[in-house]
Enzyme design. Structure first.
Site, PDB file in Angstrom:
ATOM      1  N   GLY A  23      -1.428   2.097  -7.181  1.00  0.00           N
ATOM      2  CA  GLY A  23      -2.265   2.477  -8.524  1.00  0.00           C
ATOM      3  C   GLY A  23      -1.876   3.558  -9.076  1.00  0.00           C
TER       4      GLY A  23
ATOM      5  N   HIS B 220      -2.195  -4.919 -10.897  1.00  0.00           N
ATOM      6  CA  HIS B 220      -2.870  -4.018 -11.499  1.00  0.00           C
ATOM      7  C   HIS B 220      -3.194  -4.122 -12.743  1.00  0.00           C
ATOM      8  CE1 HIS B 220      -2.422  -0.768  -7.897  1.00  0.00           C
ATOM      9  NE2 HIS B 220      -1.310  -1.598  -7.759  1.00  0.00           N
TER      10      HIS B 220
ATOM     11  N   GLU C 151     -10.026  -0.550  -5.527  1.00  0.00           N
ATOM     12  CA  GLU C 151      -8.986  -1.286  -4.993  1.00  0.00           C
ATOM     13  C   GLU C 151      -9.573  -2.698  -4.661  1.00  0.00           C
ATOM     14  OE1 GLU C 151      -6.354   0.164  -2.261  1.00  0.00           O
ATOM     15  OE2 GLU C 151      -6.828   2.218  -2.438  1.00  0.00           O
TER      16      GLU C 151
ATOM     17  N   CYS D 197      -4.767   5.931  -4.424  1.00  0.00           N
ATOM     18  CA  CYS D 197      -4.360   4.538  -4.483  1.00  0.00           C
ATOM     19  C   CYS D 197      -2.727   4.988  -4.825  1.00  0.00           C
ATOM     20  CB  CYS D 197      -4.824   3.526  -5.128  1.00  0.00           C
ATOM     21  SG  CYS D 197      -4.009   1.947  -5.269  1.00  0.00           S
TER      22      CYS D 197
ATOM     23  N   CYS E 152       0.734  -1.205   0.221  1.00  0.00           N
ATOM     24  CA  CYS E 152      -0.109  -0.174   0.095  1.00  0.00           C
ATOM     25  C   CYS E 152       0.937   1.298  -0.009  1.00  0.00           C
ATOM     26  CB  CYS E 152      -0.921  -0.024   1.397  1.00  0.00           C
ATOM     27  SG  CYS E 152      -1.975   1.561   1.314  1.00  0.00           S
TER      28      CYS E 152
END
Length: 291
Positions: free
Chosen positions: A233, A172, A221, A230, A75
């Site tokens: 992301g 992703h 997410e 994110c 994260c």
């Protein structure tokens, strides 16, 4: 059980942060879900746990649970909050620390302006390592890379989307859209997250290219739904945009929660992410044994 927590946010991506450097809380998935619940608990996208160094040369271990109680590999916005937390709590006096995550070692660094830069490591493109099942699919060449066509259901009239697939320590799937405000995030996000081609599920990114140095981004997410920002992301979207020939090496990423700056020098090089990390409040909460 009564526990101490800190509520933090990075570009609107919000976290409950727990200090386990002095002893394990041994929380269950149900208890993580309780902490993340916005009605009955504290409320957060993820719960972040600071643990002692697991090996020489590493300052801390960083453990991440989504609000659904499941543990995840990485994260990025949380990593910046992690750095601010260990500094504010007096757990370190260093400006940069080496942190062990489930997917590898990251190195967040505190800047003079209060923002935090995180070396997120090099992106992974091999489908099997994302993981992504590419069997029977033909990659579509774009720029110096490629995208994949995915049908979002088994129906004959199913929507077919084009996604760039990579890992930033977590999987992703990034698609380019004309306008993030009108992109079908709520409709397509869950379908992409649970697509059978992604055996560990996937984070679904929706990227609008504003210029070669700026994008707008929304991310649905894995295990958390759409969040205000994110970090991984943002890294994945910029890396995909660079490889597809759409972006330069330094890009500002505008999310609903704020701006992140991503830098990437190319294949084999680490991705650098810079952005805010803010402490919101601290408190104590009674966590039921069986929420």
């Amino acid at each position: 059980m009564r526990i101490r927590f800190t509520k933090m946010q990075g570009a609107g991506n919000d976290f409950v942060v727990l200090d386990e450097t002095r002893g394990s809380l041994a929380l269950t998935p149900a208890q993580y879900r309780f902490l993340g619940d916005r009605h009955f608990g504290v409320g957060a996208d993820q719960i972040l746990t600071v643990r002692p160094s697991p090996s020489p040369g590493i300052d801390f271990q960083y453990v991440i649970h989504n609000s659904d109680g499941g543990e995840v590999e990485q994260c990025g916005n949380g990593a910046r909050c992690f750095m601010r937390f260990v500094r504010e709590q007096g757990l370190t006096t260093k400006d940069a620390v080496r942190v062990q995550t489930l997917s590898g070692v990251i190195e967040p660094r505190m800047g003079a302006d209060g923002r935090v830069t995180v070396d997120m490591g090099a992106p992974v493109f091999e489908p099997a390592q994302v993981p992504f099942d590419a069997a029977g699919l033909t990659p579509q060449s774009e720029g110096s890379w490629h995208t994949w066509h995915l049908a979002l259901s088994t129906h004959a009239q199913s929507a077919i989307i084009s996604v760039a697939v990579l890992s930033m320590g977590n999987p992703h799937a990034v698609q380019v859209v004309d306008n993030v405000d009108t992109a079908p995030v709520a409709l397509q996000g869950p379908l992409i997250e649970h697509h059978p081609r992604f055996p560990q599920r996937v984070n679904a990114g929706f990227m609008q290219v504003v210029s070669r140095s700026q994008i707008r981004l929304r991310v649905f997410e894995r295990g958390a739904g759409e969040t205000l920002a994110c970090g991984t992301g943002a890294c994945a979207a910029v890396v995909a945009g660079i490889r597809l020939g759409l972006l330069d090496a330094r890009v500002d990423v505008d999310t609903h929660g704020g701006r992140l700056t991503i830098e990437w020098a190319g294949v084999g090089q680490p991705v650098l992410m810079t952005g805010p990390a803010v402490t919101v409040f601290e408190g104590d909460i009674e966590v039921p044994e069986q929420p």
